[in-house]
Design an enzyme around this catalytic site. Structure first.
Site, mmCIF file in Angstrom:
data_model
loop_
_atom_site.group_PDB
_atom_site.id
_atom_site.type_symbol
_atom_site.label_atom_id
_atom_site.label_comp_id
_atom_site.label_asym_id
_atom_site.label_seq_id
_atom_site.Cartn_x
_atom_site.Cartn_y
_atom_site.Cartn_z
ATOM 1 N N ALA A 8 -29.255 12.072 52.580
ATOM 2 C CA ALA A 8 -30.072 11.249 51.439
ATOM 3 C C ALA A 8 -30.506 12.373 50.498
ATOM 4 O O ALA A 8 -30.462 11.951 49.166
ATOM 5 C CB ALA A 8 -30.985 10.627 52.288
ATOM 6 N N SER A 28 -36.791 22.228 54.861
ATOM 7 C CA SER A 28 -37.535 23.148 55.928
ATOM 8 C C SER A 28 -36.417 23.896 56.791
ATOM 9 O O SER A 28 -35.450 23.394 57.119
ATOM 10 C CB SER A 28 -38.246 22.102 57.076
ATOM 11 O OG SER A 28 -38.648 22.726 58.100
ATOM 12 N N VAL A 42 -36.644 22.339 60.443
ATOM 13 C CA VAL A 42 -36.210 21.199 60.939
ATOM 14 C C VAL A 42 -34.678 20.585 60.345
ATOM 15 O O VAL A 42 -34.592 20.796 58.980
ATOM 16 C CB VAL A 42 -37.252 19.963 60.404
ATOM 17 C CG1 VAL A 42 -36.895 18.617 60.960
ATOM 18 C CG2 VAL A 42 -38.546 20.462 60.708
ATOM 19 N N ILE A 44 -30.699 15.114 60.581
ATOM 20 C CA ILE A 44 -30.385 14.126 61.702
ATOM 21 C C ILE A 44 -28.866 14.359 62.108
ATOM 22 O O ILE A 44 -28.507 14.318 63.506
ATOM 23 C CB ILE A 44 -30.750 12.653 61.486
ATOM 24 C CG1 ILE A 44 -30.755 11.950 62.984
ATOM 25 C CG2 ILE A 44 -29.569 12.088 60.420
ATOM 26 C CD1 ILE A 44 -31.613 10.473 62.871
ATOM 27 N N VAL A 87 -26.296 12.530 62.116
ATOM 28 C CA VAL A 87 -25.435 11.491 62.303
ATOM 29 C C VAL A 87 -25.076 10.710 61.238
ATOM 30 O O VAL A 87 -26.008 10.879 60.209
ATOM 31 C CB VAL A 87 -25.676 10.540 63.625
ATOM 32 C CG1 VAL A 87 -25.653 11.148 64.822
ATOM 33 C CG2 VAL A 87 -27.266 10.209 63.379
ATOM 34 N N LYS A 125 -11.615 4.911 55.418
ATOM 35 C CA LYS A 125 -12.203 3.810 56.228
ATOM 36 C C LYS A 125 -11.785 2.547 55.796
ATOM 37 O O LYS A 125 -12.102 2.329 54.312
ATOM 38 C CB LYS A 125 -13.724 3.763 56.609
ATOM 39 C CG LYS A 125 -14.165 2.842 57.120
ATOM 40 C CD LYS A 125 -15.646 2.966 57.330
ATOM 41 C CE LYS A 125 -16.569 1.540 57.592
ATOM 42 N NZ LYS A 125 -18.047 1.493 57.980
ATOM 43 N N PRO A 149 -12.662 -6.472 56.564
ATOM 44 C CA PRO A 149 -12.199 -5.681 55.862
ATOM 45 C C PRO A 149 -12.963 -5.500 54.477
ATOM 46 O O PRO A 149 -13.903 -6.249 54.370
ATOM 47 C CB PRO A 149 -10.774 -6.523 55.630
ATOM 48 C CG PRO A 149 -11.006 -7.669 55.613
ATOM 49 C CD PRO A 149 -12.201 -8.160 56.818
ATOM 50 N N LEU A 204 -33.648 7.716 55.306
ATOM 51 C CA LEU A 204 -34.370 7.206 56.651
ATOM 52 C C LEU A 204 -35.670 7.152 56.262
ATOM 53 O O LEU A 204 -36.472 6.585 56.919
ATOM 54 C CB LEU A 204 -34.086 8.133 57.709
ATOM 55 C CG LEU A 204 -32.507 8.312 58.173
ATOM 56 C CD1 LEU A 204 -32.357 9.443 59.379
ATOM 57 C CD2 LEU A 204 -32.066 6.883 58.828
HETATM 58 C C1 LIG Z 1 -27.553 6.800 65.522
HETATM 59 C C2 LIG Z 1 -27.176 6.600 64.119
HETATM 60 C C3 LIG Z 1 -26.123 6.507 63.655
HETATM 61 C C4 LIG Z 1 -25.670 6.314 62.240
HETATM 62 N N1 LIG Z 1 -24.815 5.983 61.736
HETATM 63 C C5 LIG Z 1 -24.634 5.965 60.357
HETATM 64 C C6 LIG Z 1 -23.542 5.686 59.886
HETATM 65 O O1 LIG Z 1 -22.518 5.128 60.299
HETATM 66 N N2 LIG Z 1 -23.498 5.457 58.313
HETATM 67 C C7 LIG Z 1 -24.530 5.344 57.541
HETATM 68 O O2 LIG Z 1 -24.398 5.329 56.273
HETATM 69 N N3 LIG Z 1 -25.685 5.927 58.177
HETATM 70 C C8 LIG Z 1 -25.817 6.019 59.440
HETATM 71 N N4 LIG Z 1 -26.897 6.533 59.996
HETATM 72 C C9 LIG Z 1 -28.004 6.778 59.151
HETATM 73 C C10 LIG Z 1 -27.664 8.254 58.624
HETATM 74 O O3 LIG Z 1 -27.841 9.140 59.753
HETATM 75 C C11 LIG Z 1 -29.036 8.580 57.578
HETATM 76 O O4 LIG Z 1 -29.139 7.674 56.489
HETATM 77 C C12 LIG Z 1 -28.616 9.828 56.586
HETATM 78 O O5 LIG Z 1 -28.270 10.735 57.690
HETATM 79 C C13 LIG Z 1 -29.716 10.424 55.851
HETATM 80 O O6 LIG Z 1 -30.672 10.909 56.666
HETATM 81 P P1 LIG Z 1 -32.084 11.604 55.890
HETATM 82 O O7 LIG Z 1 -31.326 12.517 54.988
HETATM 83 O O8 LIG Z 1 -32.582 10.383 55.276
HETATM 84 O O9 LIG Z 1 -32.800 12.274 56.856
HETATM 85 P P2 LIG Z 1 -32.507 13.675 57.683
HETATM 86 O O10 LIG Z 1 -31.016 13.798 57.952
HETATM 87 O O11 LIG Z 1 -33.278 13.426 59.002
HETATM 88 O O12 LIG Z 1 -32.927 14.726 56.802
HETATM 89 C C14 LIG Z 1 -34.425 14.953 56.839
HETATM 90 C C15 LIG Z 1 -34.692 16.275 56.171
HETATM 91 O O13 LIG Z 1 -35.911 16.451 55.901
HETATM 92 C C16 LIG Z 1 -36.395 17.830 56.154
HETATM 93 N N5 LIG Z 1 -37.759 17.892 56.481
HETATM 94 C C17 LIG Z 1 -38.248 17.519 57.526
HETATM 95 N N6 LIG Z 1 -39.533 17.937 57.967
HETATM 96 C C18 LIG Z 1 -39.834 18.578 56.683
HETATM 97 C C19 LIG Z 1 -40.838 19.532 56.339
HETATM 98 N N7 LIG Z 1 -42.201 19.606 56.935
HETATM 99 N N8 LIG Z 1 -40.928 20.395 55.185
HETATM 100 C C20 LIG Z 1 -39.594 20.280 54.553
HETATM 101 N N9 LIG Z 1 -38.390 19.479 54.796
HETATM 102 C C21 LIG Z 1 -38.598 18.620 55.791
HETATM 103 C C22 LIG Z 1 -35.391 18.349 56.964
HETATM 104 O O14 LIG Z 1 -35.246 19.821 56.983
HETATM 105 C C23 LIG Z 1 -34.060 17.597 56.703
HETATM 106 O O15 LIG Z 1 -33.655 18.414 55.729
HETATM 107 C C24 LIG Z 1 -26.941 6.583 61.297
HETATM 108 C C25 LIG Z 1 -28.184 6.902 61.913
HETATM 109 C C26 LIG Z 1 -28.422 6.866 63.362
HETATM 110 C C27 LIG Z 1 -29.551 7.095 63.893
#
Ligand SMILES: Cc1cc2nc3c(=O)[nH]c(=O)nc-3n(C[C@H](O)[C@H](O)[C@H](O)COP(=O)(O)OP(=O)(O)OC[C@H]3O[C@@H](n4cnc5c(N)ncnc54)[C@H](O)[C@@H]3O)c2cc1C
Length: 515
Positions: free
Chosen positions: A16, A41, A44, A47, A49, A80, A100, A340
Site C-alpha cells: 500500500a 521501519s 517491521v 505483511i 501476503v 488472473k 469472470p 490495511l
Molecule cells: C491472509 C491475507 C490474504 C490476503 N490476500 C490478498 C489478496 O489476494 N489480494 C489483495 O488485494 N489483498 C490481499 N490481502 C491484503 C494485502 O495483503 C494488503 O492489503 C497489502 O499487502 C497491503 O498491506 P499494507 O501495505 O497496508 O501493510 P503492510 O504490508 O503490513 O506494511 C506495513 C508497513 O508499515 C511499516 N511500519 C510498521 N510499523 C512501523 C513503524 N513503527 N515505523 C515505520 N514504519 C512502520 C512496516 O515497515 C511496513 O513497511 C490479504 C491479506 C491477508 C491478511
C-alpha cells in the site's frame, strides 16, 4: 506552518505504501513542487501476503509508467481472469461457478437474466453469457504474444509474489519517480498547535516533518488509530473470518499448468485460496477463530493441498490474524490511511489492493494545494470510502448468505439473516422481482458492477419465481443473439490463445510489445 502542501510523507513500505508513493509521485513529481518521501521501519517487515489483484492494477501500473513485462520478469506474476468458487453452494462433487472479469456479452442491451431463466436455466449463467469461464477452464491466457502491453483480449488482473512486488515498486519509485526513501522506525508524533501532525519521530532519522501524512503502517495504523484514536467499525458479526494460514506449494513438474483464475474452495471451516504463480502455488485457508481452532484448520489445509496434487510435507504454514472491519474515518486532519491501516475484511475477491489503488488515485487526483482545502477533500474521501467498504461487505456476504451447506456451524451461521447487512437484505428482496442492475449501484466508480452481483447471485443458485424477471419489452431473440455471440467468441478464442504458462514464459523471455 506554511499553508501550501509541498511534502507528502508516506509512513510504511508495504504494497500500500509503495503504491501510494508511486501514484502520487508519478502524477505530481518534484518538478510540480511536491516532494514524496516514504519512511519504513527497518525492524517491521511488510505483511507479505496479497497475491491476487483486479484488472485495476493494469491501469495503476500503466499510470506509474512501469513496463508490464517487468512485473512478469521480477514478481513471478501470472494472469488472473477472475475467480472460480468450488463447493460454495452445496459442497457436492462438481459444485462450482465462475466470477469472470468480463461483463456478460450484451449486458447493457438485453435482459439476459430473464432469457437465461426462461430458456437456458440448466446451463450455468456465467458459462452461457461469457466466453471467459471457458478460457479459464482450458487454462488459456487472456491475450496473445502479439497483443501490446496492458491491452487485453479478455480482461485480466494478476497473481504475483507480494514481497517481490513491493521491491519492484520501491526500485521504480526511488530510481524513476524521485521518491525519497528513509529507513526509520517511528516512535512518536510531534503536533502543531491546531492538532495537525507536524512530524513523525524516528529512532534512525530523528523527526521527519511533512504537510500530509499517509498512514500505511498496516494493521497497526500507527498514525490514524495510534495517534489520533480514530475508531474501528467492526464487521465480525457479518464476515466471521479473522485468521488465515498461508502456504507455498511446489508444482509436481516444471511445466505444470498455471491456473488463470483464483480458485476459492469452500471448506467445512472456512475457505481456501489457490493462486497459481509460475514457480509455485500460493495456497491458504481463511477461517473464523470463533468456529475453528488453528490446529483443525492446519490439518484441513494440509489435506486440501494433498488432494489438489501438492506434497504431504509442506513447511509449517504462516499464521495470520486480523480483525475484520474498517476505520470510522480514513482521512483525519492532515493524515490519511491507505491499505490495511484503513481496513481489512478478508481476502475473498481480493479487494484490498484494489481499495489501496483507488485510495492512492483519489488522494493524488484531489491533492489539496493548501491546508485550507484539505478538510473538504477529506470529507469527500471519507464519504467515498465508507460507501466502498459497505459495498465490499455486502458483496462478500452475498457469497456466503445463500449457501445450501449446513455441514458446520460456520455455514449455518452465515445463512442466518440476522448476520446479513440491511442493504443486502433489501437488495435480495428486490432481486426476487428483477435482476441486479445499475440502479442498485449508482456511484461513478463502483467497486463491483451489477454484473458481478449477477454472476455470484445466480452462481449461488438464487432463482426468482418463474417469469418474475420477464418484461414486455424483452425480445428473446436479442438475448439469444448475445448467447450465440458468447459461444462463437469461445470457439474463436480457444484455439487462438496460448495457454497461460506458454504466454508467461514468452513474456519473461521476450517482453511485451510496447506502444
Ligand atoms: C491472509 C491475507 C490474504 C490476503 N490476500 C490478498 C489478496 O489476494 N489480494 C489483495 O488485494 N489483498 C490481499 N490481502 C491484503 C494485502 O495483503 C494488503 O492489503 C497489502 O499487502 C497491503 O498491506 P499494507 O501495505 O497496508 O501493510 P503492510 O504490508 O503490513 O506494511 C506495513 C508497513 O508499515 C511499516 N511500519 C510498521 N510499523 C512501523 C513503524 N513503527 N515505523 C515505520 N514504519 C512502520 C512496516 O515497515 C511496513 O513497511 C490479504 C491479506 C491477508 C491478511
Amino acid at each position: 506552518m506554511s499553508d501550501a502542501i509541498r511534502h507528502v510523507l508516506i509512513v510504511g513500505g508495504g504494497s500500500a505504501g509503495w503504491l501510494a508513493a508511486a501514484v502520487i509521485a508519478a502524477d505530481h513529481g518534484p518538478e510540480s513542487g511536491l516532494q514524496v518521501t516514504l519512511l519504513e521501519s527497518p525492524d517491521v517487515g511488510p505483511i507479505g501476503v496479497g497475491e491476487g489483484t483486479w484488472p485495476t492494477m493494469r491501469d495503476t501500473l500503466r499510470r506509474i509508467g512501469l513496463p508490464e513485462a517487468e512485473l512478469f520478469k521480477r514478481c513471478d506474476a501470472s494472469f488472473k481472469q477472475g475467480s472460480r468458487f468450488d463447493g460454495w453452494l452445496s459442497g457436492a462433487p462438481g459444485d462450482h461457478y465462475h466470477h469472470p472479469f468480463v461483463l456478460p456479452q450484451g449486458y447493457t442491451e438485453a435482459n439476459l437474466a430473464a432469457a437465461w431463466l426462461a430458456q437456458h436455466a440448466e446451463v450455468p449463467f456465467a458459462d452461457l453469457v461469457s466466453f471467459q469461464p471457458h478460457l479459464c477452464a482450458q487454462g488459456r491466457a487472456p491475450k496473445q504474444a502479439t497483443t501490446p502491453e496492458y491491452a487485453a483480449v479478455a480482461n485480466y488482473g494478476y497473481h504475483f509474489d507480494a514481497g517481490k512486488f513491493g521491491l519492484m515498486l520501491r526500485e521504480h519509485c526511488t530510481q524513476v519517480l524521485g521518491v525519497r526513501h528513509l529507513l526509520g522506525h517511528m516512535v512518536g508524533v510531534d503536533s502543531h498547535d491546531n492538532g495537525d501532525i507536524a512530524a513523525v519521530r524516528t529512532t534512525e532519522q530523528g523527526a521527519v516533518s511533512a504537510d500530509l501524512f499517509v498512514d500505511c503502517t498496516g494493521l497497526a495504523a500507527l498514525l490514524l488509530a495510534g495517534h489520533y484514536g480514530v475508531g474501528w467499525v467492526p464487521q465480525h458479526h457479518v464476515l466471521f473470518n479473522d485468521r488465515a494460514l498461508a502456504a507455498q506449494v511446489p508444482y509436481p513438474r516444471d511445466d505444470s499448468p498455471i491456473a488463470s483464475q483464483t480458485i476459492a474452495t469452500a471448506q467445512p471451516l472456512g475457505w481456501t485460496w489457490d493462486i497459481g504463480l509460475p514457480t509455485r502455488r500460493g495456497v491458504g485457508h481463511v477461517y473464523s477463530s470463533a468456529h475453528a481452532s488453528d490446529d483443525e484448520v492446519e490439518r484441513a489445509l494440509r489435506e486440501h493441498i494433498r488432494r489438489t496434487g501438492g506434497p504431504d510435507d509442506i513447511a509449517t504454514p504462516r499464521r495470520l490474524s486480523f480483525r475484520p472491519g474498517y476505520r470510522q474515518q480514513f482521512w483525519h486532519r492532515n493524515c490519511v490511511a491507505v491499505g490495511l491501516a484503513a481496513g481489512f475484511v478478508e481476502p475473498l475477491e481480493a479487494s484490498a489492493l484494489a481499495l489501496a489503488e483507488l485510495s492512492a488515485a483519489q488522494i493524488s487526483d484531489e491533492m489539496p494545494a493548501t491546508r485550507a482545502t484539505m478538510d473538504i477533500v477529506a470529507r469527500r474521501f471519507n464519504d467515498s470510502f465508507t460507501y466502498r467498504w459497505e459495498r465490499v461487505i455486502d458483496f462478500l456476504k452475498l457469497h456466503y448468505a445463500l449457501t445450501q451447506r449446513r455441514d458446520t456451524a460456520y455455514w449455518r451461521d452465515h445463512v442466518d439473516p440476522a448476520t446479513w447487512p440491511a442493504r443486502l437484505q433489501e437488495l435480495l428482496a428486490l432481486w426476487q422481482h428483477r435482476a441486479p442492475s445499475r440502479h442498485d449501484f449508482t456511484r461513478a466508480e463502483e467497486l463491483f458492477p451489477s454484473a458481478s452481483y449477477q454472476y455470484v447471485l445466480f452462481g449461488m443458485g438464487f432463482r426468482p419465481a418463474p417469469g418474475a424477471y420477464a418484461r414486455r419489452a424483452d425480445r428473446a431473440e436479442v438475448a439469444d443473439g448475445f448467447f450465440r455471440e458468447a459461444a462463437q467468441l469461445t470457439r474463436r478464442m480457444l484455439p487462438a490463445l496460448p495457454d497461460n504458462r506458454t504466454l508467461i514464459e514468452h513474456v519473461r523471455r521476450h517482453g511485451m510489445l510496447r506502444v
